[in-house]
Design an enzyme around this catalytic site. Structure first.
Site, PDB file in Angstrom:
ATOM      1  N   GLU A 174       0.811  -1.221   0.000  1.00 29.80           N
ATOM      2  CA  GLU A 174       0.000   0.000   0.000  1.00 29.80           C
ATOM      3  C   GLU A 174       0.844   1.271   0.000  1.00 29.80           C
ATOM      4  OE1 GLU A 174      -3.732   0.038   0.334  1.00 29.80           O
ATOM      5  OE2 GLU A 174      -3.409  -1.981  -0.443  1.00 29.80           O
ATOM      6  N   HIS A 248      -4.608   1.918   7.128  1.00 31.32           N
ATOM      7  CA  HIS A 248      -3.201   2.186   6.827  1.00 31.32           C
ATOM      8  C   HIS A 248      -2.538   2.729   8.089  1.00 31.32           C
ATOM      9  CE1 HIS A 248      -4.507   2.835   2.408  1.00 31.32           C
ATOM     10  NE2 HIS A 248      -3.887   1.683   2.495  1.00 31.32           N
ATOM     11  N   CYS A 365      -2.958  11.418   3.455  1.00 34.13           N
ATOM     12  CA  CYS A 365      -3.303  10.554   2.319  1.00 34.13           C
ATOM     13  C   CYS A 365      -3.022  11.242   0.992  1.00 34.13           C
ATOM     14  CB  CYS A 365      -4.782  10.174   2.358  1.00 34.13           C
ATOM     15  SG  CYS A 365      -5.226   8.990   3.632  1.00 34.13           S
TER      16      CYS A 365
END
Length: 447
Positions: A174, A248, A365
């Site tokens: 990720e 995350h 993000c």
């Protein structure tokens, strides 16, 4: 050697909508089917970029991807002209249309994992594209992300851009959202902290939500990026917080230089990890937020840790936060206590990023951190660096092409596809990227 952290922010795409595609991301799920405002979303992101650039923090932009992405619909068996493909999928399987229209590439913390030249065996900056294979809509990103990064970091003497790992669950990666770097000045060798959620043969894993990052993937990325093995630590995220919506690591921790700002429950075996970091990072400081002051649930709903921790020239730090933190009395109270305490954080900067936040993406993000020396920074494609001219040009571009209202039903509109391609064609010229999109190389993808 002197170096700086440059934040490359993702520009929100024209098809930004709320589809609830990301199981495990609670904001994404609870805002499903709401009406979105792509124009406002893009402008909120641009305002953050410009404000930070004006404050002296080097800032650049990464453009959106082509959406709806027709080639994948053809792979799924929908045929005919592009317009016919859209009509068929909207009628027969609208969930696929939503997936191939996701604007998720805006969250460039998932685009790649970065190793600065001070940390690598060959002295280059390395970038390994993330495969994002835990979610179908995100697994579509890797090829175009690679093209974009190669167009931005195009000096092969200074930059190595690696393709994503194979698209299998064992190698779920990720990107930088599960990666932190700790150390002194940016130009000095740092300690790279790779955070994973699961590994083969280890039964310690979440039970409710998926662990998207594997240790096997993190180890492979460290090898690809040629990180000095003496400068790597692998740590497991606490599976209990993954089950509470921490999909995350950047939803529960953020680092900058010698500081790790994290929740008390962020990592498995946290005290052991922090002791290891203290032993290996000079001047290491952990700012652990107690669960008694901020619960994991409140951290997730406000995105307290999905913040940016930025260094000023005098060594003090600024914490960049979403507006939701200021609106939560408990979190805002904690943050003001933090300001008064003995630590490098001396300023809070709050931004309205509601359009992105409603899909589960906060300030962190939206950005990919890349540490660059002055020489490396000069080698980056200069057209992507944020300044007054680019800010005004991008705002005008958004005004021209973006809608101020978008629903799932609108994704079937052929004009959205045509307008989006025209917009990206113009943008790729503005940013001097060349032909990075499939429709530019394939003449539009008809047939």
């Amino acid at each position: 050697m002197n170096a700086w952290e440059v934040n490359f922010d993702g520009l929100v795409g024209l098809t930004h909508h709320y589809a609830g595609l990301s199981f495990g991301n609670e904001a994404s799920t609870c805002h499903r089917f709401q009406v979105s405002n792509p124009r406002q979303a893009a402008k909120q992101g641009l305002l953050k970029m410009k404000a930070l650039a004006d404050a002296g923090f080097p800032q650049a932009v990464i453009p959106p991807h082509e959406r709806p992405f027709i080639p994948v619909l053809r792979q799924l068996g929908f045929s005919g002209s592009d317009e016919q493909v859209l009509e068929k999928v909207a009628r027969q399987a609208p969930h696929w249309l939503s997936s191939v229209s996701s604007a998720s590439p805006m969250w460039v913390a998932n685009a790649a994992t970065i190793a600065p030249s001070a940390d690598t065996l060959d002295g280059k900056v390395h970038l390994t594209v993330a495969n994002l294979n835990n979610k179908f809509h995100r697994s579509l990103e890797a090829h175009v992300t690679e093209s974009l990064l190669k167009a931005i970091f195009n000096d092969k003497e200074k930059f190595s851009v690696h393709s994503a790992l194979p698209q299998v669950a064992l190698l779920g990666d990720e990107g930088a959202a599960n990666h932190n770097r700790l150390g002194g000045h940016y130009g000095e060798p740092g300690m790279q902290l790779f955070v994973y959620g699961r590994e083969e043969g280890n039964d310690t894993r979440p039970s409710r939500y998926p662990a998207r990052q594997t240790r096997e993937a993190s180890e492979a990325v460290a090898r690809l990026n040629q990180v000095n093995p003496q400068q790597v630590i692998f740590a497991q995220q606490n599976p209990d917080v993954i089950d509470q919506g921490v999909f995350h690591n950047d939803v529960i921790a953020v680092s900058n230089r010698q500081v790790l700002f994290c929740h008390q429950q962020a990592f498995a075996r946290q005290s052991q990890l922090l002791a290891n970091l203290r032993a290996r990072v000079n001047g290491f400081m952990a700012i652990e937020v107690p669960a008694t002051q901020v619960s994991v649930s409140d951290a997730v709903s406000t995105y307290l840790f999905n913040s940016q921790l930025l260094s000023r020239d005098d060594g003090s730090m600024m914490l960049v936060l979403p507006q939701e933190c200021r609106e939560h009395a408990g979190v805002w109270g904690y943050l003001n206590e933090l300001l008064a305490a003995d630590n490098p954080i001396s300023e809070l900067k709050v931004f309205d990023l509601r359009e992105s936040m409603a899909n589960g993406g906060g300030p962190a993000c939206l950005r990919l951190r890349v540490v660059l020396t002055e020489e490396e920074r000069r080698a980056v494609n200069p057209a992507v660096m944020m300044n007054d001219t680019l800010f005004n040009a991008l705002n005008d571009w958004v005004d021209r092409y973006y809608r101020d209202r978008l629903t799932a039903a609108d994704l079937a509109d052929p004009q959205l596809l045509r307008g989006g391609r025209e917009a990206l064609d113009i943008l790729s010229q503005l940013l001097n990227l060349g032909s990075v999109y499939p429709f530019q190389r394939e003449g539009g993808g008809n047939g």
